[in-house]
Structures are given as structure tokens and as C-alpha cells.
Design an enzyme around this catalytic site. Structure first.
Site, PDB file in Angstrom:
ATOM      1  N   ASP A 109     -21.878   4.626 -39.248  1.00 21.91           N
ATOM      2  CA  ASP A 109     -21.244   5.820 -38.717  1.00 21.91           C
ATOM      3  C   ASP A 109     -19.733   5.557 -38.558  1.00 21.91           C
ATOM      4  OD1 ASP A 109     -21.841   8.588 -37.335  1.00 21.91           O
ATOM      5  OD2 ASP A 109     -20.677   7.478 -35.845  1.00 21.91           O
ATOM      6  N   TYR A 215     -12.731  11.060 -32.820  1.00 21.27           N
ATOM      7  CA  TYR A 215     -12.740  12.321 -33.559  1.00 21.27           C
ATOM      8  C   TYR A 215     -11.419  13.076 -33.366  1.00 21.27           C
ATOM      9  CZ  TYR A 215     -17.745  11.555 -34.117  1.00 21.27           C
ATOM     10  OH  TYR A 215     -18.974  11.016 -34.441  1.00 21.27           O
ATOM     11  N   HIS A 271     -30.214   9.561 -39.306  1.00 21.84           N
ATOM     12  CA  HIS A 271     -28.846   9.045 -39.297  1.00 21.84           C
ATOM     13  C   HIS A 271     -28.794   7.643 -38.696  1.00 21.84           C
ATOM     14  CE1 HIS A 271     -24.470   9.179 -39.044  1.00 21.84           C
ATOM     15  NE2 HIS A 271     -24.554   8.823 -37.777  1.00 21.84           N
TER      16      HIS A 271
END
Length: 292
Positions: A109, A215, A271
Site C-alpha cells: 500500500d 494522502y 487489499h
């Protein structure tokens, strides 16, 4: 602190003081063996690698780090502190502080995004690269512009740009979000103690803002990914599917930017494939590493 975080079979806890941040890490395996450096994603911390550390500590000095902003590592307060260049510089300094010149670099990730960028920026320090459910950053940007289906899956990245609200949402109802995430692990759901470990890690002061700032910084002008010729480091991309957040085609898109790349798709997973299907992940990594 949940007992599982002090499991001696996972290694010894230590800290390293870098130029502008202190990082916490867990190390296992004999010193002097080749270094395997493990970079976790969001919302994770070093404990994400609990199934990989025992597997590879026989052959490597395995180090699972809390990335800046996570776990027991330092938590700088500004958004720009989490620009990709700073995150890659942490890894550069960490490898040297551990007494090594190169490593096998494994990232999942967001840890994969950092690993991609690091491999371009400091190619000579990466012997082999393993990426887990993390798209190549340049191909991902292009893919988002041309695939509305992926743009819909990435809605949370836009939501994270809002100040304060994402942190509040994650902390609601005794950090129930982490229980919800754990339910997505269909094949290997965590124990109650392991879920509590995540709640413990992310309930510390500042432990949500740092990770979400990854982010926020990614959408700022401070973040610039290396744009070099094709990466020459041998690379394995492992992809658990179905992934609620990333389309499987992204695993193959990275081939446009890597000279020597292998893709391993692990179906009936998620994921968080390194937790959901650890045996398959470990076998794929071991097979990749044995090829010279």
C-alpha cells in the site's frame, strides 16, 4: 498494550534517530545477514508483517519499521513533512543507520508507494523490490484520468483532504473502523487481541493525523515522484484480489516502467493480502528471492 505487540518471536523493538524524525522498528534475524526492510501501508504499522517476519528471519535481518507518523515513530505536525521525498529520505537514512548499503525492499500500500519512489531515487540500495497491492505512482495517476471505475474506488483519497473530519471518523465508537477493516480479511481474520493492537496504535496522540497526511501531501506541490528511465531493479508485484480500493489491472500497468518485473495475482483475497493469504505471499516472495 496488547500482549501480541510484545511477542518475542517477532523480534526486538528499537529506535533510530534520523535527521528530522525518530523511527521505531522491530528487528529479527541474525545481525550481518542481508537486510530485508518491510514498509507497511495505511492504516497499518509494523505489526502488519507479523506473518512475514518469522518466515524470512532465518535468512535475513528482517526489519519492520513504523513509518513516520505511525505507531511509536515520530509524528511531525506539518503536511509537507509527509511528502514522498521525505518518506524516501527516511528509508535512505534508516538503511545506513542499520549498518547496511542495500536491502531487499518490501512495501505494501503506501509503503509500496514509498518503495517505488525509493527504488528510483536510490537504485543502488535496492537489491530486489517486492510491491504488494500498490500501483506504480506514475501509472496510477494516468489510470485515474482514464478509468472512472478506479476514480470511484479512490473516493476516500479526496475525503482525506478535508481537515479534522477523517480523523474524527476513524476514532468514532472506540475506533470501530479497525474492526470493520479486519472483517475484510476473509481467509484469515485477526484475533480480538490483534484488533485491539490496531486500536491501541491509532489511539495514541497524533496517530491518525500523520497517516492521513500522507494522502494530503500527495495532492500538494511538495510531492514529486521520480520520473526516470525504466527501473532496472528486479521487481515482484503481488496483488490480492478482489481489492476494494485498487483495480487488478494496475498490477500489470507497472510493467511499462520496469525492465524486469513479475506479477503474482492471489485470488480470493483482499487489499490486505499479506494478512489474508500469508502463506501464498511468503511462497511468492521466497520463489522470487531464490532467483539470482
Amino acid at each position: 498494550m496488547p500482549a501480541c505487540l510484545n511477542n518475542p518471536s517477532l523480534g526486538n523493538h528499537d529506535f533510530v534517530h534520523l535527521e528530522d524524525v525518530r523511527l521505531h522498528y522491530v528487528a529479527s534475524g541474525q545481525e550481518g545477514k542481508p537486510l530485508m526492510l518491510l514498509l507497511h501501508g495505511f492504516p497499518e504499522f509494523w505489526f502488519s508483517w507479523r506473518y512475514q517476519i518469522p518466515e524470512f528471519k532465518k535468512d535475513y535481518r528482517v526489519v519492520a519499521v513504523d513509518m513516520r507518523g505511525y505507531g511509536d515513530s515520530g509524528k511531525p505536525g506539518k503536511k509537507k513533512d509527509y511528502a514522498i521525498g521525505n518518506l524516501s529520505k527516511d528509508i535512505y537514512q534508516l538503511i545506513q543507520a542499520l549498518g547496511y548499503k542495500k536491502c531487499v525492499l518490501v512495501g505494501h500500500d503506501w509503503g509500496g508507494a514509498v518503495a517505488w519512489n525509493f527504488a528510483y531515487s536510490y537504485t543502488d540500495m535496492v537489491e530486489k523490490l517486492v510491491i504488494v497491492n500498490s500501483p506504480h505512482p506514475i501509472s496510477f495517476a494516468k489510470y485515474l484520468r482514464t478509468h472512472f471505475s478506479q476514480l470511484k474506488k479512490s473516493w476516500y483519497m479526496m475525503f482525506f483532504q478535508v481537515p479534522f473530519v477523517p480523523e474524527f471518523m476513524f476514532s468514532m465508537n472506540d475506533f470501530a473502523a479497525f474492526e470493520a477493516i479486519s472483517k475484510s480479511l476473509r481467509n484469515n481474520p485477526p484475533s480480538d487481541d490483534e484488533v485491539e493492537a490496531y486500536k491501541y496504535a491509532f489511539s495514541q496522540p497524533g496517530a491518525l493525523t500523520g497517516p492521513i497526511n500522507y494522502y494530503r501531501a500527495a495532492f500538494s506541490k511538495q510531492t514529486k515522484y521520480e520520473r526516470a528511465a525504466k527501473l532496472k531493479v528486479p521487481t515482484l508485484v503481488i496483488w490480492g484480489e478482489p481489492d476494494k480500493y485498487l483495480e487488478t489491472n494496475l498490477a500489470h500497468e507497472a510493467k511499462n516502467y520496469v525492465e524486469n518485473m513479475t506479477v503474482k495475482i492471489i485470488p480470493d483475497s483482499s487489499h490486505f493480502v499479506l494478512l489474508d493469504r500469508p502463506k501464498e505471499v511468503n511462497a511468492a516472495v521466497r520463489e522470487f528471492l531464490k532467483d539470482k
